[in-house]
Motif scaffolding. Structure first.
Motif, PDB file in Angstrom:
ATOM      1  N   ASP A   1       0.874  -1.173   0.000  1.00  0.00           N
ATOM      2  CA  ASP A   1       0.000   0.000   0.000  1.00  0.00           C
ATOM      3  C   ASP A   1       0.912   1.224   0.000  1.00  0.00           C
ATOM      4  O   ASP A   1       1.530   1.548   1.007  1.00  0.00           O
ATOM      5  N   LEU A   2       1.003   1.871  -1.167  1.00  0.00           N
ATOM      6  CA  LEU A   2       1.900   3.013  -1.310  1.00  0.00           C
ATOM      7  C   LEU A   2       1.094   4.293  -1.157  1.00  0.00           C
ATOM      8  O   LEU A   2       0.310   4.641  -2.030  1.00  0.00           O
ATOM      9  N   GLY A   3       1.263   4.975  -0.055  1.00  0.00           N
ATOM     10  CA  GLY A   3       0.557   6.233   0.201  1.00  0.00           C
ATOM     11  C   GLY A   3       1.473   7.421   0.014  1.00  0.00           C
ATOM     12  O   GLY A   3       2.648   7.285  -0.328  1.00  0.00           O
ATOM     13  N   THR A   4       0.938   8.608   0.244  1.00  0.00           N
ATOM     14  CA  THR A   4       1.747   9.816   0.088  1.00  0.00           C
ATOM     15  C   THR A   4       2.698  10.007   1.259  1.00  0.00           C
ATOM     16  O   THR A   4       3.771  10.592   1.104  1.00  0.00           O
ATOM     17  N   ASN A   5       2.314   9.528   2.446  1.00  0.00           N
ATOM     18  CA  ASN A   5       3.145   9.732   3.630  1.00  0.00           C
ATOM     19  C   ASN A   5       3.645   8.438   4.242  1.00  0.00           C
ATOM     20  O   ASN A   5       4.337   8.458   5.248  1.00  0.00           O
ATOM     21  N   SER A   6       3.244   7.277   3.669  1.00  0.00           N
ATOM     22  CA  SER A   6       3.654   6.010   4.251  1.00  0.00           C
ATOM     23  C   SER A   6       3.611   4.900   3.211  1.00  0.00           C
ATOM     24  O   SER A   6       3.012   5.042   2.149  1.00  0.00           O
ATOM     25  N   ILE A   7       4.276   3.803   3.563  1.00  0.00           N
ATOM     26  CA  ILE A   7       4.254   2.585   2.752  1.00  0.00           C
ATOM     27  C   ILE A   7       3.897   1.439   3.690  1.00  0.00           C
ATOM     28  O   ILE A   7       4.538   1.250   4.722  1.00  0.00           O
ATOM     29  N   GLY A   8       2.847   0.707   3.336  1.00  0.00           N
ATOM     30  CA  GLY A   8       2.447  -0.446   4.141  1.00  0.00           C
ATOM     31  C   GLY A   8       2.637  -1.716   3.334  1.00  0.00           C
ATOM     32  O   GLY A   8       2.552  -1.705   2.109  1.00  0.00           O
ATOM     33  N   TRP A   9       2.899  -2.852   4.017  1.00  0.00           N
ATOM     34  CA  TRP A   9       3.102  -4.099   3.326  1.00  0.00           C
ATOM     35  C   TRP A   9       2.640  -5.259   4.197  1.00  0.00           C
ATOM     36  O   TRP A   9       2.565  -5.141   5.430  1.00  0.00           O
ATOM     37  N   ALA A  10       2.280  -6.365   3.548  1.00  0.00           N
ATOM     38  CA  ALA A  10       1.909  -7.588   4.254  1.00  0.00           C
ATOM     39  C   ALA A  10       2.244  -8.776   3.367  1.00  0.00           C
ATOM     40  O   ALA A  10       2.052  -8.733   2.150  1.00  0.00           O
ATOM     41  N   LEU A  11       2.764  -9.837   3.969  1.00  0.00           N
ATOM     42  CA  LEU A  11       3.053 -11.090   3.270  1.00  0.00           C
ATOM     43  C   LEU A  11       2.145 -12.148   3.863  1.00  0.00           C
ATOM     44  O   LEU A  11       2.210 -12.417   5.071  1.00  0.00           O
ATOM     45  N   ILE A  12       1.263 -12.717   3.031  1.00  0.00           N
ATOM     46  CA  ILE A  12       0.326 -13.727   3.528  1.00  0.00           C
ATOM     47  C   ILE A  12       0.483 -15.016   2.728  1.00  0.00           C
ATOM     48  O   ILE A  12       0.924 -15.015   1.581  1.00  0.00           O
ATOM     49  N   GLU A  13       0.117 -16.113   3.358  1.00  0.00           N
ATOM     50  CA  GLU A  13       0.162 -17.419   2.714  1.00  0.00           C
ATOM     51  C   GLU A  13      -1.273 -17.814   2.374  1.00  0.00           C
ATOM     52  O   GLU A  13      -2.183 -17.617   3.189  1.00  0.00           O
ATOM     53  N   ILE A  14      -1.483 -18.347   1.163  1.00  0.00           N
ATOM     54  CA  ILE A  14      -2.834 -18.740   0.740  1.00  0.00           C
ATOM     55  C   ILE A  14      -2.817 -20.177   0.229  1.00  0.00           C
ATOM     56  O   ILE A  14      -1.767 -20.714  -0.136  1.00  0.00           O
ATOM     57  N   THR A  15      -4.002 -20.775   0.193  1.00  0.00           N
ATOM     58  CA  THR A  15      -4.133 -22.118  -0.380  1.00  0.00           C
ATOM     59  C   THR A  15      -4.162 -22.007  -1.888  1.00  0.00           C
ATOM     60  O   THR A  15      -4.207 -20.908  -2.448  1.00  0.00           O
ATOM     61  N   ASN A  16      -4.158 -23.137  -2.552  1.00  0.00           N
ATOM     62  CA  ASN A  16      -4.238 -23.145  -4.018  1.00  0.00           C
ATOM     63  C   ASN A  16      -5.561 -22.570  -4.502  1.00  0.00           C
ATOM     64  O   ASN A  16      -5.673 -22.133  -5.638  1.00  0.00           O
ATOM     65  N   ASP A  17      -6.588 -22.574  -3.639  1.00  0.00           N
ATOM     66  CA  ASP A  17      -7.896 -22.017  -3.995  1.00  0.00           C
ATOM     67  C   ASP A  17      -7.965 -20.508  -3.741  1.00  0.00           C
ATOM     68  O   ASP A  17      -8.985 -19.888  -4.015  1.00  0.00           O
ATOM     69  N   GLY A  18      -6.915 -19.920  -3.184  1.00  0.00           N
ATOM     70  CA  GLY A  18      -6.887 -18.487  -2.930  1.00  0.00           C
ATOM     71  C   GLY A  18      -7.403 -18.086  -1.557  1.00  0.00           C
ATOM     72  O   GLY A  18      -7.624 -16.902  -1.285  1.00  0.00           O
ATOM     73  N   ILE A  19      -7.585 -19.049  -0.672  1.00  0.00           N
ATOM     74  CA  ILE A  19      -8.078 -18.742   0.681  1.00  0.00           C
ATOM     75  C   ILE A  19      -6.873 -18.444   1.573  1.00  0.00           C
ATOM     76  O   ILE A  19      -5.926 -19.239   1.642  1.00  0.00           O
ATOM     77  N   PRO A  20      -6.894 -17.295   2.290  1.00  0.00           N
ATOM     78  CA  PRO A  20      -5.761 -16.951   3.163  1.00  0.00           C
ATOM     79  C   PRO A  20      -5.617 -17.960   4.310  1.00  0.00           C
ATOM     80  O   PRO A  20      -6.603 -18.346   4.935  1.00  0.00           O
ATOM     81  N   ILE A  21      -4.367 -18.358   4.564  1.00  0.00           N
ATOM     82  CA  ILE A  21      -4.081 -19.284   5.669  1.00  0.00           C
ATOM     83  C   ILE A  21      -3.538 -18.519   6.866  1.00  0.00           C
ATOM     84  O   ILE A  21      -4.044 -18.636   7.977  1.00  0.00           O
ATOM     85  N   LYS A  22      -2.491 -17.722   6.610  1.00  0.00           N
ATOM     86  CA  LYS A  22      -1.900 -16.968   7.717  1.00  0.00           C
ATOM     87  C   LYS A  22      -1.138 -15.755   7.200  1.00  0.00           C
ATOM     88  O   LYS A  22      -0.745 -15.700   6.036  1.00  0.00           O
ATOM     89  N   ILE A  23      -0.941 -14.794   8.113  1.00  0.00           N
ATOM     90  CA  ILE A  23      -0.109 -13.632   7.821  1.00  0.00           C
ATOM     91  C   ILE A  23       1.302 -13.991   8.261  1.00  0.00           C
ATOM     92  O   ILE A  23       1.544 -14.283   9.434  1.00  0.00           O
ATOM     93  N   ILE A  24       2.207 -13.969   7.302  1.00  0.00           N
ATOM     94  CA  ILE A  24       3.595 -14.322   7.606  1.00  0.00           C
ATOM     95  C   ILE A  24       4.309 -13.125   8.236  1.00  0.00           C
ATOM     96  O   ILE A  24       4.990 -13.261   9.243  1.00  0.00           O
TER      97      ILE A  24
END
Length: 164
Positions: free
Chosen positions: A19-42
């Motif tokens: 998430d690139l904003g004007t005053n900040s940058i946010g990021w998240a790395l998540i793991e998903i199943t082959n069906d696209g369902i989120p498993i966990k936030i790494i």
């Protein structure tokens, strides 16, 4: 601006979201199943872009900080100037069409003489020429009045303002 990057390591799909904003940058790395369902936030995090010295001083004084404030102020001034130029050019065209456009000599009249001419125009014992009337109208055009305020005023007050 949000961006997602998909990649696969060891048969596990991962998504890096930015998430690139004007005053900040946010990021998240998540793991998903082959069906696209989120498993966990790494992992996740954000970085704040530091303030410049002027903004830091304003912030420490308790004033609101807006990076667009200076640009907005400049744009407002430009719009006001542009409107004034349009009003001036439109009046010149009208005066030209009515054949009462003042001469260069009248346009360069000293301020005291212009006020005397304006005073003479309301005196019933004194007559003025058509181009002198055009110069007086041009002078009125230079004085701007907020139209919303004028609508609220009684007619006597408006006339007094114009005839001052």
């Amino acid at each position: 601006m949000k961006t997602y990057i998909y990649y696969q390591i060891n048969h596990m799909k991962k998504i890096l979201g930015l998430d690139l904003g004007t005053n900040s940058i946010g990021w998240a790395l998540i793991e998903i199943t082959n069906d696209g369902i989120p498993i966990k936030i790494i992992a996740m995090g954000s970085r704040i872009i530091p303030l410049d010295s002027d903004s830091r001083d304003q912030f420490s004084k308790g004033q609101a900080i807006s990076k667009n404030k200076d640009r907005t102020t400049a744009r407002t001034q430009r719009k006001g100037y542009d409107r004034k130029q349009l009003r001036k050019n439109k009046l010149k065209q009208i005066l030209k069409n009515l054949n009462i456009l003042p001469s260069k000599e009248l346009m360069n009249l000293p301020m005291l003489d212009l006020w005397k001419l304006r005073n003479d125009s309301v005196n019933v014992n004194t007559s003025i020429t058509a181009d002198q009337l055009g110069r007086i109208l041009y002078m009125f055009n230079q004085k701007t009045i907020n139209l919303q305020e004028v609508k609220k005023m009684p007619i006597k007050k408006i006339l007094n303002m114009l005839l001052k």
